[in-house]
Design an enzyme around this catalytic site. Structure first.
Site, PDB file in Angstrom:
ATOM      1  N   CYS A   1       1.500   1.458 -25.099  1.00 54.54           N
ATOM      2  CA  CYS A   1       1.407   1.885 -23.589  1.00 54.54           C
ATOM      3  C   CYS A   1       2.468   1.559 -22.952  1.00 54.54           C
ATOM      4  CB  CYS A   1       0.041   1.693 -23.235  1.00 54.54           C
ATOM      5  SG  CYS A   1      -0.417  -0.101 -23.086  1.00 54.54           S
TER       6      CYS A   1
ATOM      7  N   HIS B   1       0.745  -1.104  -0.082  1.00 50.23           N
ATOM      8  CA  HIS B   1      -0.146   0.158  -0.076  1.00 50.23           C
ATOM      9  C   HIS B   1       0.920   1.247   0.132  1.00 50.23           C
ATOM     10  CE1 HIS B   1      -3.610  -2.081   1.912  1.00 50.23           C
ATOM     11  NE2 HIS B   1      -3.827  -2.143   0.566  1.00 50.23           N
TER      12      HIS B   1
ATOM     13  N   ARG C   1      -8.582  -1.207 -18.958  1.00 56.10           N
ATOM     14  CA  ARG C   1      -7.824  -2.693 -18.948  1.00 56.10           C
ATOM     15  C   ARG C   1      -8.523  -3.451 -17.872  1.00 56.10           C
ATOM     16  NH1 ARG C   1      -1.743  -3.706 -18.858  1.00 56.10           N
ATOM     17  NH2 ARG C   1      -2.145  -3.453 -16.780  1.00 56.10           N
TER      18      ARG C   1
HETATM   19  C1  PEP Z   1       2.999  -3.848 -20.861  1.00 55.50           C
HETATM   20  O1  PEP Z   1       3.096  -4.716 -20.676  1.00 55.50           O
HETATM   21  O2  PEP Z   1       3.516  -2.929 -21.573  1.00 55.50           O
HETATM   22  C2  PEP Z   1       1.742  -2.840 -20.051  1.00 55.50           C
HETATM   23  C3  PEP Z   1       1.706  -1.587 -20.470  1.00 55.50           C
HETATM   24  O3  PEP Z   1       1.057  -3.653 -19.204  1.00 55.50           O
HETATM   25  P1  PEP Z   1       1.768  -3.710 -17.644  1.00 55.50           P
HETATM   26  O4  PEP Z   1       3.151  -2.777 -17.537  1.00 55.50           O
HETATM   27  O5  PEP Z   1       0.857  -3.106 -16.752  1.00 55.50           O
HETATM   28  O6  PEP Z   1       1.990  -5.263 -17.427  1.00 55.50           O
HETATM   29 MG    MG Z   2       1.742  -5.998 -19.550  1.00 55.03          MG
END
Ligand code: PEP
Ligand code: MG
Length: 760
Positions: free
Chosen positions: A668, A355, A498
């Protein structure tokens, strides 16, 4: 200020490019010839003291102070009283504003506040001027500066000898981005129950009554803290205190305490033994998320003991900019510390999902966790540098390293501040290609950062963070409220939500699959959701219901085959039917997309593109799975190369599949905020980049400097590159050619990154 404060002198001292030295830059009342000639180190004189201590220095008789230093150029002996305040900018003292009087007088708190307000207002102006003048300084001018410094008797750069410095570098887990430089503050851990001496009441009933009073007082204090935290930081933070209240109210906890205090006649003994039982139970749990919740119990237990013994729970006094070193980042510390004085937090134990770690991220306090041995190694008050992006802590760094970090920190902070001012300008290349820039967030409390840094929406809302911040994953209606809040506050901008992405390194207790030999390749993410259809449909319903309040897209993580996509889409349709059946509403056209983060998905992107509405490329996982490098394993971290040509080939393939199917493609992963990667991603045809909110203005500015046609040529070259190094060089060459190294805000920050890439 001199007039307003009825003083004879008002002077401004500024640091210039070297934050360890102060130079008299302007004065009313001192000898004008001294301007530019009086230079002192921060550990010299009373002016230095204000900068070094990052706090006001107020003296009726300045000359009697041991730090008083005489500068003949100023004619200073005529002055008796002094008030000096630092010019603080993002935790750094970048100058000092001082007033002095001939006749001794007392400056009261009102005077100090006035001068502080003025210092606060002019600090950013001074910093900008310093940076601009440093950028425009010729070598000759720099040499002249150094010569005048040498005349003043101050060593240009005193490099500490090895006996003076320990220069210790410790590694931990990069938990919250950002750099901080400041003195170590060792925060005492929870009271050690075994070492406390305590004499119980002779009267057993009184002892029991004392214990229950302590429980009651702790409960009251928690209620107050919860209220304060909610007011300051929002409900995400307050929910942890609710957890603590729940522990205190837990019937099992209370009745165990009651039984034990009756048996032993000793309240402290009862607390010790009940807490020990709980601790042992939690430690046996294999799931790391649940195991970490033992700290909540410890936190609550300590609070009750403090009440029992009458230990006052005071706000910890820390010096401004402190690097707070703790055993584990407990949520309780966020209430106990004056957060505006905390430069960074470093913990010996605990991982990035506690946390406390999540609080640090949401509050933009740099943090490194799991630094084994730090509490032993660090000394109270010693200088340290924390790099939360790298997961590094430097104890007693030498002046060069401090100066390097300070300069980088200041340049970056100034750049972001300038660029934020242009937050409403869209990102467009010089030849007119528009790129959407959106933000990655995971908690409603981060929404303010999206606004501040001018993101055009949320490209990735990581719902698993809700599970870390709350106790387990929220119920359907609570999820709906949370999503609604996010969607409403962003409308009409799009929010890409997501679905739950847990498992692998992101473990959530009551939802995981238990022990797996190889969790990164196990039942994680969409696989888990499809196995737990009930909870998955509940999440889909919550997202769909929130969709009526704005623009929403549903994003499916870790899809590795067509069957997963098809099954997930069927469940989306089921969720819609369920909402209709209860008379609820939703946006019937909510796009459903998938993350390309497994090589198999990139390789069959054409097939997937025909059956989904958009792609979002997750390069963090795509890199891990393409290169077979665990993203959390330090031993193989040097092999984790998002710019590896193999990763780029998969990105390229996915983008082209998206274009053919005419569906939008965004990216992303962390790669989106790597300046060397930006030209290449633009060149590959990515339409949207989603990144940490504070990276958005920087990416935008880089895009402004590029021609899409040049970037496309770079991307073609990348297709024949053999190593990540070559790709980095191509990115670096573009940034240089685009003139971004001369960019007034970004140039100084980008130059070392580009030079490093060119070296390879
Ligand atoms: C990724 O895998 O690039 C992503 C954006 O997801 P996370 O970092 O949350 O696994
Ligand atoms: Mg990921």
């Amino acid at each position: 200020m001199a007039k307003r404060l009825d003083a004879d002198v008002c002077s401004l001292y500024t640091c210039g490019s070297d934050l360890n030295r102060l130079r008299l830059s302007a004065t009313v009342g001192l000898n004008k010839d001294a301007v530019g000639r009086v230079i002192l180190r921060k550990d010299e004189g009373l002016i230095g003291l204000a900068a070094e201590g990052k706090a006001p220095v107020v003296l009726d008789h300045a000359q009697q102070h041991p730090r008083y230093k005489y500068f003949p150029e100023t004619g200073e002996e005529r002055f008796e009283s002094l008030m000096a305040v630092p010019l603080m900018f993002r935790g750094m003292a970048t100058g000092v504003l001082a007033v002095q009087t001939v006749v001794a007088r007392h400056f009261d708190q009102g005077d100090v506040d006035t001068l502080l307000t003025c210092a606060q207002l002019i600090a950013p102006v001074v910093v900008n001027a310093q940076l601009l003048s440093a950028a425009g300084q010729t070598d000759e001018e720099r040499a002249r500066d150094d010569a005048s410094l040498a005349r003043s008797g101050v060593p240009i750069a005193s490099v500490p000898t090895d006996s003076e410095t320990r220069k210790l570098r410790c590694k931990g887990i990069a938990t919250a981005r950002g750099v901080a430089i400041g003195p170590i503050h060792l925060l005492s851990g929870p009271v050690d129950l075994d070492k406390l001496s305590y004499t119980p009441n002779a009267d057993a009933e009184q002892e029991e009554a004392d214990l229950f009073k302590a429980l009651h007082d702790a409960r009251r204090e928690l209620d107050d803290t919860r209220g304060d935290m909610e007011e300051q930081f929002g409900p995400d933070f307050a929910s942890v205190y609710q957890t603590h209240v729940q522990i205190l109210e837990d019937k099992g906890f209370v009745s165990k305490l009651q039984t034990t205090v009756r048996e032993t006649g000793n309240a402290l003994e009862a607390l010790r033994s009940v807490l020990a039982v709980y601790r042992a139970t939690f430690e046996r749990i294999s799931d790391p998320y649940f195991r970490e919740r033992v700290w909540d119990i410890e936190d609550v237990g300590r609070r009750v003991v403090e009440k029992l013994l009458g230990i006052r729970h005071e706000t910890a006094q820390v010096a401004p900019g402190s690097i707070v070193v703790v055993d584990t980042i407990l949520p309780g510390y966020f209430a106990r510390l004056e957060l505006d004085k905390v430069g960074a937090i470093v913990s010996e134990h605990g991982g990035a999902t506690s946390h406390g770690a999540i609080f640090a991220r949401a509050l933009e306090i740099p943090a490194v966790t799991g630094v084994v041995g730090i509490r032993e190694a660090a000394r109270q008050g010693e200088m340290a540098i924390v790099d939360g992006s790298e997961g590094s802590v430097f104890l007693s760094p030498d002046e060069h390293l401090v100066a390097e970090y300070e300069r980088a920190q200041m340049r970056y902070a100034v750049a972001i501040q300038h660029l934020d001012a242009m937050r409403d300008r869209p990102a467009e290349t010089r030849d007119g290609r528009r790129i959407r820039l959106t933000a990655n967030v995971g908690l409603p409390s981060e929404l303010r950062l999206v606004e501040q840094h001018g993101a055009e929406g949320i490209g990735l809302f990581r719902t698993e963070l809700l599970a870390f911040a709350h106790r387990g994953f929220p119920e359907e209606n609570e999820q709906e409220q949370l999503y609604e809040r996010v969607v409403r506050s962003m409308a009409p901008r799009t929010v890409t939500i997501r679905t739950l992405d847990i498992g692998g390194d992101k473990d959530v207790a009551d939802m995981g699959v238990g022990h797996e030999e190889n969790p990164q390749l196990g039942c994680r993410s969409i696989r888990l959701s499809l196995e737990r259809e009930g909870s998955f449909r509940a999440q889909l319903r919550a997202i769909l219901r929130a969709s009526v309040h704005g623009s929403v897209r549903i994003l499916l993580p870790m899809v590795s085959c067509l069957d997963e996509l098809r099954r997930a889409r069927e469940l989306v349709e089921d969720a819609k039917r369920e909402i209709r059946a209860t008379g609820g509403s939703f946006d019937p056209d909510v796009p459903v997309g998938l993350m390309i983060e497994v090589p198999s998905a990139a390789l069959i992107a054409d097939v997937l593109a025909r059956e989904c509405d958009f792609f979002s490329i997750g390069t963090n996982d795509l890199t891990q799975y393409t290169l077979a490098v665990d993203r959390t394993n330090e031993h193989v971290a040097h092999l984790y190369e998002p710019l590896h040509p193999a990763v780029l080939a998969l990105i390229d393939r996915s983008v082209r599949a998206g274009l053919r199917a005419q569906i939008p493609v965004s990216l992303c992963g962390e790669m989106a905020s790597n300046p060397l990667a930006v030209p290449i991603l633009v060149g590959l045809g990515i339409e949207e980049l989603s990144a940490t909110p504070s990276a958005v203005p920087v990416i935008k500015e880089i895009i402004h400097g590029l021609y899409a046609s040049d970037a496309a040529a770079d991307a073609r070259e990348v297709r024949t590159a053999g190593t990540a190094r070559e790709v980095q060089r191509i990115g670096a060459r573009r940034l240089r050619k685009a003139g971004l190294l001369e960019h007034v805000d970004l140039g100084a920050w980008l130059t070392p990154i580009v030079e490093e890439a060119e070296k390879g």
